[in-house]
Scaffold this active site. Structure first.
Site, PDB file in Angstrom:
ATOM      1  N   SER A  61       0.794  -1.238   0.000  1.00  0.00           N
ATOM      2  CA  SER A  61       0.000   0.000   0.000  1.00  0.00           C
ATOM      3  C   SER A  61       0.824   1.284   0.000  1.00  0.00           C
ATOM      4  CB  SER A  61      -0.940   0.016   1.202  1.00  0.00           C
ATOM      5  OG  SER A  61      -2.175  -0.539   0.833  1.00  0.00           O
ATOM      6  N   LYS A  64       0.476   3.416  -2.907  1.00  0.00           N
ATOM      7  CA  LYS A  64      -0.713   4.256  -3.086  1.00  0.00           C
ATOM      8  C   LYS A  64      -0.347   5.748  -3.022  1.00  0.00           C
ATOM      9  CE  LYS A  64      -4.167   0.939  -1.454  1.00  0.00           C
ATOM     10  NZ  LYS A  64      -3.704  -0.341  -0.983  1.00  0.00           N
ATOM     11  N   TYR A 189      -2.316  -2.174 -10.701  1.00  0.00           N
ATOM     12  CA  TYR A 189      -2.358  -2.066  -9.237  1.00  0.00           C
ATOM     13  C   TYR A 189      -1.508  -3.172  -8.587  1.00  0.00           C
ATOM     14  CZ  TYR A 189      -4.247  -2.399  -4.497  1.00  0.00           C
ATOM     15  OH  TYR A 189      -4.369  -2.492  -3.138  1.00  0.00           O
ATOM     16  N   VAL A 259       0.990  -4.001   3.679  1.00  0.00           N
ATOM     17  CA  VAL A 259       0.934  -5.322   4.312  1.00  0.00           C
ATOM     18  C   VAL A 259       2.219  -6.139   4.104  1.00  0.00           C
ATOM     19  CG1 VAL A 259      -1.591  -5.513   4.385  1.00  0.00           C
ATOM     20  CG2 VAL A 259      -0.346  -6.315   2.360  1.00  0.00           C
TER      21      VAL A 259
HETATM   22  N1  GLU Z   1      -1.767  -5.561  -2.446  1.00  0.00           N
HETATM   23  C1  GLU Z   1      -2.474  -5.431  -1.221  1.00  0.00           C
HETATM   24  C2  GLU Z   1      -3.950  -5.630  -1.437  1.00  0.00           C
HETATM   25  O1  GLU Z   1      -4.467  -5.133  -2.385  1.00  0.00           O
HETATM   26  C3  GLU Z   1      -2.186  -4.098  -0.622  1.00  0.00           C
HETATM   27  C4  GLU Z   1      -2.840  -3.933   0.703  1.00  0.00           C
HETATM   28  C5  GLU Z   1      -2.065  -3.106   1.665  1.00  0.00           C
HETATM   29  O2  GLU Z   1      -0.853  -3.074   1.696  1.00  0.00           O
HETATM   30  O3  GLU Z   1      -2.775  -2.453   2.444  1.00  0.00           O
HETATM   31  O4  GLU Z   1      -4.623  -6.260  -0.704  1.00  0.00           O
END
Ligand code: GLU
Length: 305
Positions: A61, A64, A189, A259
């Site tokens: 994330s 993001k 993504y 995560v």
């Molecule tokens: N690739 C993870 C997902 O889409 C990222 C989630 C995260 O790091 O919060 O679930």
């Protein structure tokens, strides 16, 4: 600085045993839960590293933030805010519920999965490959590392098991938030989440935010101060999932976790920080990484509040 972070790493190693590595993306379950590392990149470009800073992990994330930065650069704020809100959430990072029940069907913010997927769709690029490259280049420049690569095993694992993200994206397509091919968009993504980094790369990314868009590493201006201000405001309010309020109180910095166990934190006008601790708390934030940042913030008086 080096003495402080060496000491805090050793002091906070005890916390790794209280967290769990993420398992819902099977490849992430192979991570070593005992790792704890930190890198700092100060506003002058000085680097300090301690613990397992050199271990590789995936951005998850944390990607993001640069995705949102590119969307902010490529759209007016008015257009962007028509599709994505900037409201904190008390639900998990991949919650479906709030898409239907809150905020006129807009994703609540760009730091949770739905909002990030929508933000990527709004990044400039005729093809999705161009959108990916635009964000990937931004990440490489911010990190000061041209050699970053996608971890193919994590990417494949995310793609195979990413049905929750598919649900979010198809729902947003049905409501008109997204108007491009969902599978191709998710591919971008998943690849962004799977970029392999170490703590120093993340500290570099955060250093650009701390410097209001200017890289502490080579002095180049990667985005304007207004974009940096908005990104940091959204990180401070939404960056740690539903733990953002506690993080503001206990650490007091614009932060973003992933995560994969990474936490990125920006100390305005002072430094960028990258932390790794793959053992997560119940909300998906690095447990030992959080404790480490909390003590560092207290010791150096870093809280912005
Ligand atoms: N690739 C993870 C997902 O889409 C990222 C989630 C995260 O790091 O919060 O679930």
């Amino acid at each position: 600085m080096k003495e402080i972070i060496d000491r805090l790493i050793e002091k906070n190693r005890k916390w790794v045993k209280y967290g769990q590595v993420a398992t819902y993306i099977p490849e992430l379950s192979k991570q070593d839960p005992n790792l704890l590392g930190i890198s700092i990149c100060d506003i002058k470009g000085n680097k300090f590293n301690a613990g397992d800073w050199n271990a590789t992990f995936t951005l998850q994330s944390i990607a993001k933030v640069p995705s949102f930065i590119c969307a902010l650069q490529d759209n007016t704020l008015e257009v962007l805010s028509g599709k994505i809100s900037v409201a904190p959430t008390a639900d998990g990072f991949n919650s479906i519920e709030n898409l239907e029940t809150k905020n006129e069907k807009k994703p609540l913010n760009p730091m949770i999965n739905s909002g990030a997927i929508a933000a990527i769709s709004m990044v400039r690029g005729k093809t999705l490959e161009e959108k990916f490259q635009r964000i990937f280049q931004m990440i490489k420049k911010m990190a000061g590392n041209e050699n970053l690569k996608v971890n193919e095993a994590v990417y494949k694992s995310e793609k195979e098991t990413g049905d929750r993200n598919r649900s979010l994206a198809y729902y947003m397509k049905s409501t008109g938030i997204i108007d491009i091919n969902v599978e191709d968009l998710l591919d971008v993504y998943f690849r962004l989440c799977s970029i392999a980094v170490n703590c120093q790369d993340v500290a570099g990314v955060a250093g650009v935010l701390a410097g209001d868009g200017k890289s502490p590493l080579d002095g180049s201006v990667l985005f304007d101060a207004q974009t940096a201000k908005i990104a940091k405001a959204v990180m401070a309010t939404c960056g740690m999932y539903d733990g953002s309020g506690e993080f503001a109180v206990e650490v007091g910095l614009p932060g973003k976790s992933g995560v994969g166990g990474g936490i990125m934190a920006a100390v305005p006008k002072r430094m960028g920080i990258g932390v790794l601790g793959p053992a997560l708390d119940r909300k998906g934030n690095s447990l030992a990484g959080w404790k480490l940042l909390q003590e560092l913030s207290e010791e150096l008086n870093l809280s912005i509040f």
